[in-house]
Design a protein around this motif. Structure first.
Motif, PDB file in Angstrom:
ATOM      1  N   VAL A 224      35.011  25.336 -15.264  1.00 55.98           N
ATOM      2  CA  VAL A 224      36.040  24.306 -15.425  1.00 55.98           C
ATOM      3  C   VAL A 224      35.899  23.676 -16.809  1.00 55.98           C
ATOM      4  O   VAL A 224      34.841  23.183 -17.189  1.00 55.98           O
ATOM      5  CB  VAL A 224      35.915  23.232 -14.333  1.00 55.98           C
ATOM      6  N   ILE A 225      37.012  23.696 -17.563  1.00 49.45           N
ATOM      7  CA  ILE A 225      37.015  23.216 -18.944  1.00 49.45           C
ATOM      8  C   ILE A 225      37.958  22.018 -19.080  1.00 49.45           C
ATOM      9  O   ILE A 225      39.183  22.170 -18.961  1.00 49.45           O
ATOM     10  CB  ILE A 225      37.484  24.323 -19.918  1.00 49.45           C
ATOM     11  N   PRO A 226      37.429  20.811 -19.327  1.00 46.45           N
ATOM     12  CA  PRO A 226      38.304  19.676 -19.642  1.00 46.45           C
ATOM     13  C   PRO A 226      38.747  19.769 -21.101  1.00 46.45           C
ATOM     14  O   PRO A 226      37.913  19.908 -21.999  1.00 46.45           O
ATOM     15  CB  PRO A 226      37.410  18.461 -19.402  1.00 46.45           C
ATOM     16  N   VAL A 227      40.051  19.700 -21.345  1.00 53.02           N
ATOM     17  CA  VAL A 227      40.574  19.856 -22.712  1.00 53.02           C
ATOM     18  C   VAL A 227      40.286  18.626 -23.550  1.00 53.02           C
ATOM     19  O   VAL A 227      39.991  18.729 -24.745  1.00 53.02           O
ATOM     20  CB  VAL A 227      42.083  20.162 -22.666  1.00 53.02           C
TER      21      VAL A 227
ATOM     22  N   ARG B  44      32.075  20.886 -25.567  1.00 50.83           N
ATOM     23  CA  ARG B  44      32.453  21.929 -26.517  1.00 50.83           C
ATOM     24  C   ARG B  44      33.963  21.941 -26.746  1.00 50.83           C
ATOM     25  O   ARG B  44      34.746  21.462 -25.919  1.00 50.83           O
ATOM     26  CB  ARG B  44      32.038  23.302 -25.977  1.00 50.83           C
ATOM     27  N   ASN B  45      34.362  22.572 -27.875  1.00 50.36           N
ATOM     28  CA  ASN B  45      35.791  22.806 -28.082  1.00 50.36           C
ATOM     29  C   ASN B  45      36.220  24.013 -27.268  1.00 50.36           C
ATOM     30  O   ASN B  45      35.393  24.711 -26.676  1.00 50.36           O
ATOM     31  CB  ASN B  45      36.130  22.970 -29.570  1.00 50.36           C
ATOM     32  N   MET B  46      37.518  24.325 -27.247  1.00 53.71           N
ATOM     33  CA  MET B  46      38.024  25.393 -26.383  1.00 53.71           C
ATOM     34  C   MET B  46      37.418  26.750 -26.736  1.00 53.71           C
ATOM     35  O   MET B  46      37.043  27.512 -25.858  1.00 53.71           O
ATOM     36  CB  MET B  46      39.551  25.455 -26.487  1.00 53.71           C
ATOM     37  N   SER B  47      37.327  27.022 -28.018  1.00 55.17           N
ATOM     38  CA  SER B  47      36.814  28.330 -28.436  1.00 55.17           C
ATOM     39  C   SER B  47      35.389  28.547 -27.952  1.00 55.17           C
ATOM     40  O   SER B  47      35.048  29.595 -27.395  1.00 55.17           O
ATOM     41  CB  SER B  47      36.876  28.436 -29.962  1.00 55.17           C
ATOM     42  N   LYS B  48      34.530  27.529 -28.129  1.00 50.66           N
ATOM     43  CA  LYS B  48      33.140  27.646 -27.706  1.00 50.66           C
ATOM     44  C   LYS B  48      33.017  27.674 -26.188  1.00 50.66           C
ATOM     45  O   LYS B  48      32.129  28.329 -25.625  1.00 50.66           O
ATOM     46  CB  LYS B  48      32.303  26.514 -28.305  1.00 50.66           C
ATOM     47  N   ASN B  49      33.944  26.971 -25.513  1.00 47.01           N
ATOM     48  CA  ASN B  49      33.909  27.000 -24.052  1.00 47.01           C
ATOM     49  C   ASN B  49      34.223  28.389 -23.516  1.00 47.01           C
ATOM     50  O   ASN B  49      33.624  28.849 -22.546  1.00 47.01           O
ATOM     51  CB  ASN B  49      34.890  25.976 -23.476  1.00 47.01           C
TER      52      ASN B  49
ATOM     53  N   ALA C  31      31.843  30.683 -21.270  1.00 46.34           N
ATOM     54  CA  ALA C  31      32.321  31.243 -19.995  1.00 46.34           C
ATOM     55  C   ALA C  31      32.038  32.740 -19.930  1.00 46.34           C
ATOM     56  O   ALA C  31      31.632  33.270 -18.888  1.00 46.34           O
ATOM     57  CB  ALA C  31      33.811  30.968 -19.822  1.00 46.34           C
ATOM     58  N   ALA C  32      32.228  33.429 -21.050  1.00 41.33           N
ATOM     59  CA  ALA C  32      31.944  34.862 -21.089  1.00 41.33           C
ATOM     60  C   ALA C  32      30.436  35.114 -20.974  1.00 41.33           C
ATOM     61  O   ALA C  32      30.001  36.058 -20.309  1.00 41.33           O
ATOM     62  CB  ALA C  32      32.482  35.469 -22.380  1.00 41.33           C
ATOM     63  N   ALA C  33      29.637  34.242 -21.606  1.00 35.83           N
ATOM     64  CA  ALA C  33      28.185  34.420 -21.598  1.00 35.83           C
ATOM     65  C   ALA C  33      27.598  34.263 -20.202  1.00 35.83           C
ATOM     66  O   ALA C  33      26.620  34.938 -19.855  1.00 35.83           O
ATOM     67  CB  ALA C  33      27.529  33.425 -22.550  1.00 35.83           C
ATOM     68  N   ILE C  34      28.187  33.385 -19.384  1.00 28.28           N
ATOM     69  CA  ILE C  34      27.662  33.188 -18.026  1.00 28.28           C
ATOM     70  C   ILE C  34      28.381  34.086 -17.021  1.00 28.28           C
ATOM     71  O   ILE C  34      28.194  33.962 -15.816  1.00 28.28           O
ATOM     72  CB  ILE C  34      27.765  31.723 -17.579  1.00 28.28           C
TER      73      ILE C  34
END
Length: 418
Positions: free
Chosen positions: A329-332, A361-366, A370-373
């Motif tokens: 879950v990513i809060p913008v 984190r910003n969206m790009s890092k999030n 997400a891909a890393a986990i």
């Protein structure tokens, strides 16, 4: 820096997931056979192990006195503790009593590949009748565990300790002198075994006959070299195993196990991929209860070296299922963080694995995180989307993204993860 003690290991998240996965498969197979889990203390009175293995075992284990002056040891194996537990509390249980266990053991020995001072053992014990049915049941469980975990190459070698015990007794070897001879035969240290047999009064013809029997390996027909109850017992075990569909077994009258408490059938399982240190499982029928103050009771069981078995699997290319998270879950923005936490909480409450951005984190890092986990879905919580009662859900595999109403989020995530 303070280092971990020699012969021990630290396990990271990936390693622990692999170990728990494998452990879970073993537990599940034991349950299929009707075995139920038991657990005993990690430390016991030292006497429990000296009664079973003799006073010299103290040199090989972690033995100490506690603050009350009592002689205590970290358990070097689990059969003795489980049988002590049986004598203390379980002796009136219905038979057959089927128990399995998994836990840490400790031995003070030289660490090497697949061998540690702290190691893990999976095992099972069956207390029932003195017959081939119980022995075959235990061997079948050990073989089925190997099949369930996916090990491709392993051998099951079955013998009978009564054959060699009988030959030594007929040659005039006393009960006191037999164990040291059997220990040398178990290790295939034939020169030492010959010296001990000669010292016990055996003549050369008798000695060479014993050596010949320990080298007797092959299919069921190999049992024609022996006779008596041991032959009939082993033939019955092989017949029952065939009924169970287990055929990758062979006779090996050189399986001795080298311990006094084994009384009949003995078996070992090897993984050739491990080279010289190839044994991954061993067991047999035994009697220990009378040593611990109980009535003489027939038991049969085995212990699987968990660490060595895992090593054999890895040499065959084994890989546990990759860690994955159902939703990240990513809060913008800062303004929607509370709603993001609520969404994560609701997903978790429904049994969906969910993580939420805790680092700002910003969206790009999030998305990179997400891909890393190995997140299957990213749930993007934005102010505009929330105003319409929705969030954006991105499939992290395909990259496809769509709007989903909040009340439909849970079924959407569950559907996407099927």
């Amino acid at each position: 820096m303070i280092q971990r003690p020699r012969g021990t290991r630290d396990f990271g998240p990936e390693e622990m997931e692999k170990r728990r996965y494998l452990e879970g498969l073993m537990r599940a197979e034991a349950a299929v056979f009707g075995f139920r889990e038991v657990a005993t203390p990690i430390f016991e009175h030292t006497e429990l192990f000296t009664l079973k293995s003799g006073p010299n075992v103290v040199e090989e284990i972690y033995a100490f006195q506690d603050k009350g002056g009592r002689d205590i040891s970290l358990r070097p194996e689990l059969t003795a503790p489980v049988m002590r537990f049986f004598v203390n509390d379980l002796s009136t249980s219905p038979r057959p009593l089927k128990m399995f266990y998994f836990g840490q053991c400790f031995r003070y020995e030289r660490p090497q590949s697949g061998r540690y001072r702290e190691f893990f053992q999976f095992g099972a014990e069956l207390i029932g009748n003195l017959g081939p049915e119980s022995d075959a049941e235990v061997i079948a469980l050990a073989a089925s565990i190997m099949k369930r975990i996916g090990i491709k190459e392993y051998n099951i070698r079955i013998g009978h300790i009564g054959v060699l015990r009988g030959m030594l007794a007929e040659a005039g070897v006393t009960a006191e002198n037999a164990p040291p001879i059997l220990q040398k035969l178990d290790k295939k240290e034939y020169d030492e075994a010959r010296l001990r047999m000669a010292g016990a009064g055996m003549v050369p013809e008798q000695i060479e006959r014993v050596i010949e029997i320990t080298r007797t390996v092959g299919p069921i027909g190999t049992l024609d070299k022996i006779g008596g109850d041991a032959k009939a017992h082993l033939q019955a075990i092989f017949r029952i195993l065939a009924d169970y569909g287990i055929t990758n077994v062979e006779v090996d009258l050189g399986v001795v196990r080298g311990l006094d408490y084994y009384t009949g059938m003995v078996f070992e399982m090897d993984a050739p991929s491990l080279g010289a240190e190839k044994q991954i499982c061993g067991g047999g029928s035994y009697s220990l209860t009378e040593l611990f103050g109980g009535e003489r009771t027939f038991s049969t069981g085995f212990g699987i070296g968990f660490d060595r078995t895992l090593l054999a699997l890895e040499k065959e290319g084994f890989q546990a299922p990759a860690h994955a998270v159902d939703a990240y879950v990513i809060p913008v923005t800062e303004a929607v963080k509370d709603q993001a936490f609520r969404i994560a909480g609701q997903l978790r409450g429904a049994g969906v694995s969910a993580e939420v951005d805790l680092m700002g984190r910003n969206m790009s890092k999030n998305f990179k995180y997400a891909a890393a986990i190995n997140a299957r879905n990213a749930v993007i919580v934005g102010e505009k989307e929330l105003a319409s009662g929705s969030v954006a859900v991105r499939d992290m595999t395909s990259g496809e993204q769509k709007m989903v109403k909040l009340e439909e989020l849970l079924p959407e995530i569950e559907r996407a993860n099927k």
